[in-house]
Design a protein around this motif. Sequence first.
Motif, short mmCIF file in Angstrom:
data_model
loop_
_atom_site.label_atom_id
_atom_site.label_comp_id
_atom_site.label_asym_id
_atom_site.label_seq_id
_atom_site.Cartn_x
_atom_site.Cartn_y
_atom_site.Cartn_z
N ASP A 102 31.12 30.68 37.37
CA ASP A 102 30.98 31.72 37.34
C ASP A 102 31.26 32.76 37.54
O ASP A 102 31.78 33.10 38.32
CB ASP A 102 29.93 32.06 35.98
N VAL A 103 30.17 32.65 38.67
CA VAL A 103 30.37 33.65 39.98
C VAL A 103 31.04 33.38 40.89
O VAL A 103 31.89 34.56 41.17
CB VAL A 103 29.03 33.60 40.69
N ARG A 104 31.31 32.47 41.07
CA ARG A 104 32.97 32.02 42.16
C ARG A 104 34.50 32.28 41.86
O ARG A 104 34.59 33.49 41.70
CB ARG A 104 32.87 30.61 42.66
N CYS A 105 34.28 32.02 40.79
CA CYS A 105 35.45 32.39 39.49
C CYS A 105 35.46 33.78 39.53
O CYS A 105 36.57 34.60 39.37
CB CYS A 105 35.94 31.88 38.09
N THR A 106 34.74 34.62 38.82
CA THR A 106 34.49 35.87 39.74
C THR A 106 35.33 36.19 40.61
O THR A 106 35.67 37.66 40.51
CB THR A 106 33.13 36.95 38.82
N ILE A 107 34.47 36.68 41.66
CA ILE A 107 34.96 36.51 42.85
C ILE A 107 36.73 36.33 43.59
O ILE A 107 37.36 36.60 43.58
CB ILE A 107 34.32 36.07 44.13
N ASP A 108 36.72 35.12 42.99
CA ASP A 108 38.81 35.02 43.01
C ASP A 108 39.08 35.65 42.13
O ASP A 108 41.10 36.32 42.77
CB ASP A 108 39.20 33.43 41.79
N ILE A 109 38.55 35.84 40.55
CA ILE A 109 39.77 37.04 40.13
C ILE A 109 39.68 38.15 40.64
O ILE A 109 40.59 38.84 41.06
CB ILE A 109 38.42 37.90 38.71
N MET A 110 38.59 38.61 41.65
CA MET A 110 39.15 40.23 42.56
C MET A 110 39.19 39.83 43.84
O MET A 110 40.18 41.23 43.98
CB MET A 110 37.05 40.02 43.02
N VAL A 130 49.31 43.86 38.84
CA VAL A 130 47.98 43.72 38.60
C VAL A 130 47.35 43.26 37.10
O VAL A 130 46.75 42.75 37.09
CB VAL A 130 47.73 45.50 38.32
N PHE A 131 48.62 44.25 36.11
CA PHE A 131 48.55 43.38 35.01
C PHE A 131 49.33 41.90 34.32
O PHE A 131 49.28 41.54 33.59
CB PHE A 131 49.06 45.17 34.24
N SER A 132 48.90 41.15 35.01
CA SER A 132 49.49 39.79 35.22
C SER A 132 47.78 39.26 34.12
O SER A 132 47.92 38.58 33.68
CB SER A 132 49.57 38.68 36.78
N CYS A 133 46.64 40.35 34.81
CA CYS A 133 45.61 39.35 34.11
C CYS A 133 45.13 39.96 32.87
O CYS A 133 44.79 40.55 32.61
CB CYS A 133 44.62 40.33 34.99
N ILE A 134 44.61 38.86 32.54
CA ILE A 134 44.56 39.12 31.08
C ILE A 134 42.86 40.02 30.68
O ILE A 134 43.03 40.47 29.40
CB ILE A 134 44.62 38.12 30.40
N TYR A 135 42.60 39.91 31.83
CA TYR A 135 41.13 40.50 31.20
C TYR A 135 41.37 41.89 31.16
O TYR A 135 40.89 42.52 30.49
CB TYR A 135 39.85 40.03 32.52
N LEU A 148 32.07 41.33 35.37
CA LEU A 148 34.01 41.40 35.30
C LEU A 148 33.92 42.57 34.78
O LEU A 148 35.07 43.15 35.09
CB LEU A 148 34.20 40.39 34.43
N HIS A 149 33.36 42.96 34.05
CA HIS A 149 33.81 44.18 32.99
C HIS A 149 34.23 45.03 34.07
O HIS A 149 34.61 46.31 33.62
CB HIS A 149 32.84 44.63 32.24
#
Length: 699
Positions: A102-110, A130-135, A148-149
């Motif tokens: 979860d932490v690694r994937c969060t860094i990948d998103i960043m 930038v807004f291709s990010c669903i989050y 992430l928030h």
Amino acid sequence: MADKPVYEEASIDGQPPKLASIPASDTTVWADASPLLQAACAGLRDGELIHGDNFNLFAAMSALEIMDPKMDSGIVCTYYSIDEAIENGAAPIPISLDSTIDVRCTIDIMDHLLACEAAWHKGHSLAQTVFSCIYLLRLDRTAPHALLHSYCRIIRATCKAVVSVVSDARTHEEEDLFTMTYGLPLNGDGDDKCLSILNAVEETISRQLRACKATSSKRRLPEDLEPLQSNPNLEEGFCKALLCRLRFRKHFFHVLSCMKRPQGRGLESARKHIASCLTELESILKSADFLRSCFDESCEGDIDDKTTASGFEPIGFDAMLNSRLSAPTPPRAIKILSWKKAVEYFVKLLHDLDVICSYSLDPHLESLLRFVVQFQKSQPDLVARSHLQLLLVQDGKLYGRDPFFAVINKAAALPEATKNHDIQKNESFLQLGMLVMNLLKILCTNAAWQRRKLGKFLQDWRVIYVQLELAFRNEYGEVSSSSNDENTCMKIFQHILLWVEEQTYWIAFRFLILGFELELYSTGEYCMVYWYLYAVLIKLTEKTHLMMAVSHDNAKRKGKKKKDSPKDLARESRIPPAVLFLQCYICLAEGLSMMLAALRNEIPVFHSPSPFNTEHEKFVQHFELLQRACIPDHVSYPSYKESTTHARFSTLAMYNYFKDAQRIAKEVKSSFSNDPERLGGRWGRNVPFGWIHFSSYLK
């Protein structure tokens, strides 16, 4: 049409089509059009299309080609809506039940968001980067995931700040997709608290990092502190990787906020945050080795092409999800910058912003123009140029504090007392102030847009000169018939008329030099370009010398010396270094044009007519805008031919153009011995680019 379920387009590999997710309604009936399309394809030859009787060429330019990924926005869509993507698990919360992943994937998103942001700055649409990010599209869903928030909130606030800067500066005509938000959720409730949310998360991770270090030194841990993830050996590395990314976002947001403060009041604070941003970017780069080594899985492909430091594909992105929102035209194919290139982009952006923040806000227009031209040599991107323009022009004033009439007054070497004269209310002087303001805005655009605007802008300067001259003659008669220097209005007119002429020729000079930067001149056209440069430089040098003489007379009159010393008289007789520098370039321009003319006249290989247009047509193409504004007067294609037709090496040897240029350059160098900036080749706003292009012609 028969009532049938909707089918997606058949895939290329021949697999049967899948049921689409667009449901039929009471007013719509769906049918499978594949047999019709297949029959049409079988009956059409290459280049043919099906059309109605009223279809014409203009309509063909706006037609969509079905099944073409660049034209058909409905093709290759994994999901047709954000809700469908979420239902299918494209953006899970939590990202993984394994806290380490979860932490690694969060860094990948960043990291991927950083790459998307850089691609957006480079001119791609916000919807597909930038807004291709669903989050980001459903930010409320990330509330349970504090890390992430907080990051998504600061990203959204940053995008809003950048859009605001570029929109206010209005330099985005060159990248017209930049400020289009297409109804994306840029404005969210509570975004004003994004920094406080980020600070809270940063503090939690900082405490965890301190706890990791305390563990290594066998100190007691706080009981209320939970680790980020389950692997104690990776905790410290993950804490450091997250902290540098969070701190970079925080400081970058501060940079944007500080630079937008009126009258440059936040520039010093912005520089401190820029330094912090650069430090954090270094830490981000260093974290890549840890992120790649903490998992046994190997990444496919070249790691340098990846958009994340770990090399893994990020979760929660779909570039085609917003393809229908990207523009009123078919979606463009977008290649997101690699993670390394994104970091390099932000390093350059921060350096460019630091240059802007370090400027002293000099009220002298000549120094300002010198700074802007020098700044443009680094080829800054849109965001940096927008910040520069907003700093220079605020509320119709220079730096938001100096009225443009006062700026012109100083540039035209007028006494300080005249800056508040009522003549500034004259319509012509108001228009002149607008021209200076627009000139600064134009100089902040990219090179191509700048050259295009300057060429059209020349006529406005020529018109304002004629208007000022007519107003002067109507008020005071012919210039030669009046010698009353005590008349303040007359002095203002005389000084400003001379300054407008000088400025007009400088704009013409800048217009020609930008052609070298943009590589608009072919080697066979260098002769006419250098010849025209020579003609413009002659007039520019003449006006600059007159302007400096007027300025010197005013300074001398202000000093009220009783008797000039011999040293003062000798100093006055010298040509100013700025004028000498222009004379150096006059020698170079004339020498190069005559040498190229001699080569063309005596060596056949250098004379190769173009099969597409004549030399006269090329002359008109390059200098038409200058000719319309009569810059300079009495310069035309016949005069160019007359000057160059008889050039021969035998006559060329009689004139030491290049030796004269070398001699003058040495003299200028000694004059600038106490000014390292000018001595290092950064002299003034009149430094031309492109002289070295001549070497490519000789090769």
